[in-house]
Design an enzyme around this catalytic site. Structure first.
Site, PDB file in Angstrom:
ATOM      1  N   LYS A  33       0.809  -1.206  -0.003  1.00  0.00           N
ATOM      2  CA  LYS A  33      -0.059  -0.008  -0.038  1.00  0.00           C
ATOM      3  C   LYS A  33       1.009   1.096  -0.076  1.00  0.00           C
ATOM      4  CE  LYS A  33      -2.497   1.698   3.666  1.00  0.00           C
ATOM      5  NZ  LYS A  33      -2.287   3.315   3.443  1.00  0.00           N
ATOM      6  N   ASP A  60      -3.622   4.438  -1.927  1.00  0.00           N
ATOM      7  CA  ASP A  60      -4.468   4.967  -1.021  1.00  0.00           C
ATOM      8  C   ASP A  60      -4.692   6.660  -1.110  1.00  0.00           C
ATOM      9  OD1 ASP A  60      -6.166   4.958   1.321  1.00  0.00           O
ATOM     10  OD2 ASP A  60      -4.666   4.603   2.864  1.00  0.00           O
ATOM     11  N   LYS A  62      -7.435   8.142  -0.984  1.00  0.00           N
ATOM     12  CA  LYS A  62      -8.699   8.754  -0.432  1.00  0.00           C
ATOM     13  C   LYS A  62      -8.986  10.007  -1.059  1.00  0.00           C
ATOM     14  CE  LYS A  62      -7.561   7.070   4.368  1.00  0.00           C
ATOM     15  NZ  LYS A  62      -6.021   6.819   4.102  1.00  0.00           N
ATOM     16  N   ASP A  65     -13.948  14.647  -3.931  1.00  0.00           N
ATOM     17  CA  ASP A  65     -13.927  15.989  -4.775  1.00  0.00           C
ATOM     18  C   ASP A  65     -15.245  16.015  -5.499  1.00  0.00           C
ATOM     19  OD1 ASP A  65     -13.314  18.451  -6.300  1.00  0.00           O
ATOM     20  OD2 ASP A  65     -11.202  17.922  -6.107  1.00  0.00           O
ATOM     21  N   THR A 114     -10.818   5.642  11.233  1.00  0.00           N
ATOM     22  CA  THR A 114     -10.653   4.802  12.556  1.00  0.00           C
ATOM     23  C   THR A 114     -10.182   5.815  13.799  1.00  0.00           C
ATOM     24  OG1 THR A 114      -8.622   4.080  11.813  1.00  0.00           O
ATOM     25  CG2 THR A 114     -10.604   2.592  11.952  1.00  0.00           C
ATOM     26  N   ARG A 205       3.706  -0.289  10.468  1.00  0.00           N
ATOM     27  CA  ARG A 205       4.515  -0.048  11.478  1.00  0.00           C
ATOM     28  C   ARG A 205       5.015  -1.457  11.974  1.00  0.00           C
ATOM     29  NH1 ARG A 205       1.925   4.881  13.715  1.00  0.00           N
ATOM     30  NH2 ARG A 205       0.146   3.567  13.055  1.00  0.00           N
TER      31      ARG A 205
HETATM   32  O1  C5P Z   1       1.221   1.490  10.561  1.00  0.00           O
HETATM   33  P1  C5P Z   1      -0.019   0.944  10.905  1.00  0.00           P
HETATM   34  O2  C5P Z   1      -0.104  -0.738  10.532  1.00  0.00           O
HETATM   35  O3  C5P Z   1      -0.845   1.441  11.781  1.00  0.00           O
HETATM   36  O4  C5P Z   1      -0.546   1.501   9.165  1.00  0.00           O
HETATM   37  C1  C5P Z   1      -1.894   1.251   8.790  1.00  0.00           C
HETATM   38  C2  C5P Z   1      -2.148   1.802   7.495  1.00  0.00           C
HETATM   39  O5  C5P Z   1      -3.404   1.828   7.204  1.00  0.00           O
HETATM   40  C3  C5P Z   1      -1.547   3.271   7.527  1.00  0.00           C
HETATM   41  O6  C5P Z   1      -1.101   3.521   6.193  1.00  0.00           O
HETATM   42  C4  C5P Z   1      -2.978   4.308   7.760  1.00  0.00           C
HETATM   43  O7  C5P Z   1      -2.895   5.443   6.985  1.00  0.00           O
HETATM   44  C5  C5P Z   1      -3.964   3.324   6.849  1.00  0.00           C
HETATM   45  N1  C5P Z   1      -5.556   3.471   7.540  1.00  0.00           N
HETATM   46  C6  C5P Z   1      -5.785   3.398   8.943  1.00  0.00           C
HETATM   47  N2  C5P Z   1      -6.776   3.523   9.203  1.00  0.00           N
HETATM   48  C7  C5P Z   1      -7.840   3.873   8.148  1.00  0.00           C
HETATM   49  C8  C5P Z   1      -7.557   3.906   6.846  1.00  0.00           C
HETATM   50  C9  C5P Z   1      -6.278   3.795   6.710  1.00  0.00           C
HETATM   51  O8  C5P Z   1      -4.925   2.966   9.679  1.00  0.00           O
HETATM   52  N3  C5P Z   1      -9.191   3.806   8.682  1.00  0.00           N
END
Ligand code: C5P
Length: 226
Positions: A33, A60, A62, A65, A114, A205
């Site tokens: 992603k 991603d 998002k 518009d 979230t 992460r």
């Molecule tokens: O590092 P981590 O596992 O928290 O990364 C989650 C990824 O999913 C990030 O790129 C974040 O922007 C994305 N994301 C999220 N919650 C959402 C939509 C996207 O954590 N509702």
């Protein structure tokens, strides 16, 4: 060996670092992603490079518009060779993206971020709980003809119950029991996310910041079938 249902979020400061991470993960990961941190730095072109190597690519963006702009942006993005693209889950935006989509690109609606809790929703002006709003937008996503939604793993089962077979439910907020949760508020393990009905999971992460990212990716993959 890699499970295509695991998308690793390349939230890194530069394309060079992202390319290095992909090389370190090697054959343990086949789906990536690319989000807002890398998109302004050539992330879309990098996505094209990964797609040409046979990787699955989730852009991603998002998008949010006016209809014409969303439709044309989706048409431009369709040419990159990515598999997944996010738009905000508003009916007009989702319908415009469905119209602009071509090739293999699938459109996902971001239901409710979230990071928003009940108080934040009230401050914005919504008079629904997060769960009501998520399910309302899921139904709108189905009617708009898009391919799936992004949601918390804790909502996946409720969503699965109201969508047609084959509809994608992609869940970030996935953590192993031993991981730091960080800023994610509503988390589940990879195996529980899949059991709840997630078609794909997104992990950033816990893999990219691990001392051995490849070993971490393999652990997540193994946990998916638990
Ligand atoms: O590092 P981590 O596992 O928290 O990364 C989650 C990824 O999913 C990030 O790129 C974040 O922007 C994305 N994301 C999220 N919650 C959402 C939509 C996207 O954590 N509702």
């Amino acid at each position: 060996m890699a499970d295509p249902r695991l998308y690793v979020a390349l939230d890194l400061p530069s394309i060079d670092e992202a390319r290095h991470m992909v090389a370190r993960l090697g054959d343990s990961v086949v789906s990536y992603k690319i989000g807002l941190q890398l998109l302004p730095l050539g992330g879309a072109e990098f996505g094209r490079e990964l797609a040409a190597q046979g990787k699955n690519v989730f852009l991603d963006f998002k998008l949010h518009d006016i209809d014409a702009t969303v439709e044309k942006a989706t048409r431009s993005i369709s040419g990159i060779g990515a598999d997944l693209l996010t738009v905000h889950a508003r009916p007009d935006v989702m319908k415009a993206a469905a119209k602009g989509r071509s090739g293999n690109l699938k459109i996902l609606g971001v239901t409710v971020l979230t990071s928003l809790d009940e108080q934040a929703l009230i401050d914005i002006g919504y008079h629904h709980t997060a769960e009501e709003l998520v399910l309302h937008r899921v139904r709108q996503a189905v009617r708009a003809g898009i391919d799936g939604v992004v949601s918390s793993p804790l909502e996946a089962a409720r969503i699965r119950a109201v969508v047609p077979k084959g509809f994608l439910v992609v869940t970030p907020g996935v953590r192993m029991a031993t991981d730091a949760v960080g800023d994610q508020k509503r988390v589940a393990t990879p195996g529980d996310a899949i059991k709840s009905g997630a078609s794909h999971i997104v992990v950033g992460r816990p893999i990219t910041q691990a001392s051995d990212p490849r070993a971490a990716a393999i652990r997540v993959t193994e946990n998916m079938s638990k």
